[in-house]
Scaffold this motif. Structure first.
Motif, PDB file in Angstrom:
ATOM      1  N   MET A   1       0.845  -1.176   0.000  1.00  0.00           N
ATOM      2  CA  MET A   1       0.000   0.000   0.000  1.00  0.00           C
ATOM      3  C   MET A   1       0.896   1.247   0.000  1.00  0.00           C
ATOM      4  SD  MET A   1      -2.882   1.225   2.790  1.00  0.00           S
ATOM      5  CE  MET A   1      -3.761  -0.296   2.708  1.00  0.00           C
ATOM      6  N   ASP A   2       0.496   2.231  -0.723  1.00  0.00           N
ATOM      7  CA  ASP A   2       1.194   3.513  -0.792  1.00  0.00           C
ATOM      8  C   ASP A   2       1.316   4.099   0.625  1.00  0.00           C
ATOM      9  OD1 ASP A   2       1.007   6.559  -0.882  1.00  0.00           O
ATOM     10  OD2 ASP A   2       1.435   6.103  -2.986  1.00  0.00           O
ATOM     11  N   ASN A   3       2.480   4.680   0.941  1.00  0.00           N
ATOM     12  CA  ASN A   3       2.722   5.232   2.286  1.00  0.00           C
ATOM     13  C   ASN A   3       1.741   6.341   2.648  1.00  0.00           C
ATOM     14  OD1 ASN A   3       4.819   3.513   2.883  1.00  0.00           O
ATOM     15  ND2 ASN A   3       6.403   4.933   2.200  1.00  0.00           N
ATOM     16  N   LYS A   4       1.426   7.211   1.682  1.00  0.00           N
ATOM     17  CA  LYS A   4       0.483   8.291   1.963  1.00  0.00           C
ATOM     18  C   LYS A   4      -0.913   7.742   2.252  1.00  0.00           C
ATOM     19  CE  LYS A   4       2.616  12.218  -0.286  1.00  0.00           C
ATOM     20  NZ  LYS A   4       2.459  13.304  -1.236  1.00  0.00           N
ATOM     21  N   LYS A   5      -1.328   6.775   1.465  1.00  0.00           N
ATOM     22  CA  LYS A   5      -2.648   6.171   1.685  1.00  0.00           C
ATOM     23  C   LYS A   5      -2.690   5.509   3.063  1.00  0.00           C
ATOM     24  CE  LYS A   5      -6.152   3.294  -0.464  1.00  0.00           C
ATOM     25  NZ  LYS A   5      -6.536   2.486  -1.618  1.00  0.00           N
ATOM     26  N   GLN A   6      -1.624   4.815   3.421  1.00  0.00           N
ATOM     27  CA  GLN A   6      -1.531   4.183   4.744  1.00  0.00           C
ATOM     28  C   GLN A   6      -1.623   5.236   5.846  1.00  0.00           C
ATOM     29  OE1 GLN A   6      -1.091   0.743   5.405  1.00  0.00           O
ATOM     30  NE2 GLN A   6      -1.563   1.392   7.476  1.00  0.00           N
ATOM     31  N   GLN A   7      -0.926   6.342   5.670  1.00  0.00           N
ATOM     32  CA  GLN A   7      -0.955   7.423   6.653  1.00  0.00           C
ATOM     33  C   GLN A   7      -2.364   7.991   6.793  1.00  0.00           C
ATOM     34  OE1 GLN A   7       1.533  10.770   5.647  1.00  0.00           O
ATOM     35  NE2 GLN A   7       1.207  11.776   7.613  1.00  0.00           N
ATOM     36  N   ILE A   8      -3.042   8.164   5.672  1.00  0.00           N
ATOM     37  CA  ILE A   8      -4.414   8.677   5.698  1.00  0.00           C
ATOM     38  C   ILE A   8      -5.327   7.714   6.450  1.00  0.00           C
ATOM     39  CG2 ILE A   8      -6.442   9.250   4.282  1.00  0.00           C
ATOM     40  CD1 ILE A   8      -4.356  10.165   2.092  1.00  0.00           C
ATOM     41  N   LEU A   9      -5.203   6.423   6.170  1.00  0.00           N
ATOM     42  CA  LEU A   9      -6.040   5.429   6.848  1.00  0.00           C
ATOM     43  C   LEU A   9      -5.762   5.397   8.344  1.00  0.00           C
ATOM     44  CD1 LEU A   9      -5.974   2.485   4.271  1.00  0.00           C
ATOM     45  CD2 LEU A   9      -7.845   4.102   4.708  1.00  0.00           C
ATOM     46  N   ASP A  10      -4.485   5.395   8.727  1.00  0.00           N
ATOM     47  CA  ASP A  10      -4.125   5.367  10.153  1.00  0.00           C
ATOM     48  C   ASP A  10      -4.640   6.606  10.886  1.00  0.00           C
ATOM     49  OD1 ASP A  10      -2.823   2.889  10.017  1.00  0.00           O
ATOM     50  OD2 ASP A  10      -0.868   3.804   9.603  1.00  0.00           O
ATOM     51  N   SER A  11      -4.427   7.773  10.286  1.00  0.00           N
ATOM     52  CA  SER A  11      -4.880   9.026  10.909  1.00  0.00           C
ATOM     53  C   SER A  11      -6.404   9.090  10.970  1.00  0.00           C
ATOM     54  CB  SER A  11      -4.344  10.233  10.129  1.00  0.00           C
ATOM     55  OG  SER A  11      -2.943  10.281  10.213  1.00  0.00           O
ATOM     56  N   SER A  12      -7.050   8.642   9.907  1.00  0.00           N
ATOM     57  CA  SER A  12      -8.517   8.649   9.882  1.00  0.00           C
ATOM     58  C   SER A  12      -9.077   7.743  10.961  1.00  0.00           C
ATOM     59  CB  SER A  12      -9.029   8.202   8.515  1.00  0.00           C
ATOM     60  OG  SER A  12      -8.606   9.087   7.513  1.00  0.00           O
TER      61      SER A  12
END
Length: 149
Positions: A1-12
């Motif tokens: 998974m793309d790092n930015k997408k992962q960051q968005i999911l974790d933060s969300s």
């Protein structure tokens, strides 16, 4: 998974658990990720899309954790099941409250689109759990393991 997408999911997920799905805005998510809303919208079409992907992420992560426990050589089947039950109670239960709330805030169109996907994802969680119950108790009947799950 793309790092930015992962960051968005974790933060969300963190924000949804802290503030609730309805009180969390895409702007809140963007700020938590130190990104612009435009960047968020490159990965997701709407907040509901983020919610769906967070829900799928939570379920996939739980399945991964359950399978990792099952692979541990130093645990017998009962110990694996106990560890999985503990995981369900301590981790997944709090996160699944977000999933339940998400269902209520989806529009009718989104419910029609997302509920089959969310239902299948939850079904896969219970498949893993039923498999562990069947192994732990050496059950020949899969339906009985499902009843216990």
């Amino acid at each position: 998974m793309d790092n930015k997408k992962q960051q968005i999911l974790d933060s969300s997920l963190k924000l949804f658990l802290e503030k609730g799905f309805q009180r969390t805005s895409v702007q809140d998510i963007a700020e938590a990720c130190n990104m612009s809303k435009a960047t968020i919208y490159r990965y997701f079409t709407a907040k509901e899309d983020i919610g769906l992907n967070v829900a799928l992420y939570v379920n996939r992560h739980l399945i991964y954790q359950m399978r990792e426990l099952d692979r541990k050589q130093d645990l017998d089947n009962i110990a694996v099941l106990k560890a999985q039950i503990y995981l369900l109670i301590t981790d997944y239960n709090s996160k699944s409250k977000f999933l339940d709330i998400l269902y209520f805030f989806l529009s009718k169109d989104n419910k029609d689109q997302y509920l089959p996907i969310l239902g299948k994802s939850r079904f896969l969680v219970f498949c893993e759990y039923a498999k562990s119950i069947q192994k732990a108790f050496n059950l020949s009947s899969e339906p009985f393991a499902w009843e216990l799950a």
